[in-house]
Write a protein that holds these residues in place. Structure first.
Motif, mmCIF file in Angstrom:
data_model
loop_
_atom_site.group_PDB
_atom_site.id
_atom_site.type_symbol
_atom_site.label_atom_id
_atom_site.label_comp_id
_atom_site.label_asym_id
_atom_site.label_seq_id
_atom_site.Cartn_x
_atom_site.Cartn_y
_atom_site.Cartn_z
ATOM 1 N N SER A 53 0.836 -1.197 0.000
ATOM 2 C CA SER A 53 0.000 0.000 0.000
ATOM 3 C C SER A 53 0.872 1.250 0.000
ATOM 4 N N ARG A 54 0.293 2.338 -0.508
ATOM 5 C CA ARG A 54 0.976 3.636 -0.477
ATOM 6 C C ARG A 54 0.798 4.261 0.898
ATOM 7 N N PRO A 55 1.839 4.906 1.439
ATOM 8 C CA PRO A 55 1.715 5.514 2.769
ATOM 9 C C PRO A 55 0.809 6.743 2.751
ATOM 10 N N SER A 56 0.044 6.892 3.807
ATOM 11 C CA SER A 56 -0.748 8.107 4.009
ATOM 12 C C SER A 56 0.087 9.086 4.819
ATOM 13 N N GLU A 57 -0.435 10.279 5.057
ATOM 14 C CA GLU A 57 0.289 11.251 5.873
ATOM 15 C C GLU A 57 0.500 10.722 7.288
ATOM 16 N N THR A 58 -0.499 9.980 7.789
ATOM 17 C CA THR A 58 -0.381 9.425 9.136
ATOM 18 C C THR A 58 0.709 8.366 9.211
ATOM 19 N N SER A 59 0.696 7.416 8.263
ATOM 20 C CA SER A 59 1.701 6.363 8.284
ATOM 21 C C SER A 59 3.082 6.906 7.935
ATOM 22 N N LEU B 26 4.530 7.942 11.109
ATOM 23 C CA LEU B 26 4.846 6.769 11.918
ATOM 24 C C LEU B 26 6.170 6.145 11.497
ATOM 25 N N TYR B 27 6.411 6.085 10.188
ATOM 26 C CA TYR B 27 7.642 5.459 9.689
ATOM 27 C C TYR B 27 8.708 6.485 9.313
ATOM 28 N N ARG B 28 8.501 7.728 9.711
ATOM 29 C CA ARG B 28 9.479 8.806 9.536
ATOM 30 C C ARG B 28 9.888 8.962 8.067
ATOM 31 N N LEU B 29 8.890 9.064 7.214
ATOM 32 C CA LEU B 29 9.134 9.216 5.784
ATOM 33 C C LEU B 29 9.044 10.686 5.405
ATOM 34 N N SER B 30 10.008 11.145 4.630
ATOM 35 C CA SER B 30 9.970 12.518 4.135
ATOM 36 C C SER B 30 8.988 12.608 2.972
ATOM 37 N N ALA B 31 8.655 13.820 2.572
ATOM 38 C CA ALA B 31 7.748 14.017 1.436
ATOM 39 C C ALA B 31 8.336 13.391 0.176
ATOM 40 N N HIS B 32 9.634 13.489 -0.008
ATOM 41 C CA HIS B 32 10.297 12.897 -1.173
ATOM 42 C C HIS B 32 10.219 11.373 -1.122
ATOM 43 N N GLN B 33 10.423 10.787 0.049
ATOM 44 C CA GLN B 33 10.369 9.339 0.184
ATOM 45 C C GLN B 33 8.968 8.796 -0.055
ATOM 46 N N MET B 34 7.956 9.555 0.308
ATOM 47 C CA MET B 34 6.576 9.098 0.129
ATOM 48 C C MET B 34 6.256 8.836 -1.339
ATOM 49 N N ASP B 35 6.876 9.590 -2.233
ATOM 50 C CA ASP B 35 6.596 9.428 -3.658
ATOM 51 C C ASP B 35 7.002 8.051 -4.174
#
Length: 237
Positions: free
Chosen positions: A183-189, A192-201
């Protein structure tokens, strides 16, 4: 699914042994209903190069193992393999598929939706379909891995890591013995997993919300690279 197949066919680990561990090479049969042979070839090459080079295995040895153990049926644009009859009975195509998978340790059907013509929300039909596939698994001695689409609601309402994320009837999840979600991470997750905006992509969350015969596994963050190849995301420092 293709990465899991490569790992099993070559007897190598997948994602740093966080998903499975290195064992003896075993026969794998993939039935890919949406892809043609040319697409599969490019994806297989990319997976083998990235995944196997990362663990330092000799690529020539790995390719020989895949040639012996990896059987791929790329059916994109061809005739459907329908496993469910009009009255929800087993089909001749299903029996032929079962015979073709004799001796395999893993069988992958991708995606499940293309192996039947029933309504995905019909619990009677879905229960019959999964029951037939469970029978094939028992008779072949192989694990049968079914890829299935997640629902739109799971993405919109942030429950993509749960057992209820699958599309259609819950009969599919209820009958399965093990379930892995991507699944793609949401803002909440992401927090939780300390993902940056760049990493979320480029990030995909891997979770195992259902496991009947083993201990629960923790959710991990993966990076989706070229050709869709997944690798472990490096921890932020």
């Amino acid at each position: 699914a293709l990465q899991s197949a490569v790992a099993m066919a070559t007897g190598t680990s997948l994602l740093g042994e966080l998903v499975g561990e290195s064992k003896e090479p075993a026969r794998v049969v993939l039935v890919l209903a949406e892809e043609d042979v040319h697409i599969v070839w490019h994806r297989l090459y990319a997976v083998a190069k990235v995944q196997l080079e990362s663990i330092g295995i000799n690529l020539r040895d790995a390719y020989e193992r895949m040639e012996r153990n990896l059987v791929i049926h790329a059916l994109g644009g061809g005739q459907q393999v329908n496993l469910l009859g009009r009255d929800h009975e087993r089909t001749q195509a299903g029996d032929q598929l079962r015979s073709a998978c004799t001796g395999a340790r893993l069988v992958v059907l991708d995606p499940l939706r293309n192996f039947h013509n029933a309504d995905e929300n019909d619990s009677t039909a879905m229960n019959a379909l999964i029951r037939h596939i469970a029978g094939y698994a028992a008779s072949t001695g192989a694990a049968w891995l079914l890829t299935h689409h997640s629902s739109r609601a799971a993405s919109l309402n942030d429950y993509g890591t749960t057992a209820d994320a699958g599309r259609g009837s819950t009969a599919v999840t209820n009958t399965a013995r093990w379930q892995l979600n991507l699944s793609r991470p949401s803002e909440t997750s992401a927090k939780l997993y300390r993902l940056s905006a760049h990493q979320m992509d480029d990030c995909v969350l891997l979770s195992v919300p259902k496991v009947n015969y083993d201990k629960p596994a923790r959710t991990i963050a993966l990076t989706r690279g070229d050709h869709g190849v997944l690798s472990l995301m490096r921890s932020r420092t």
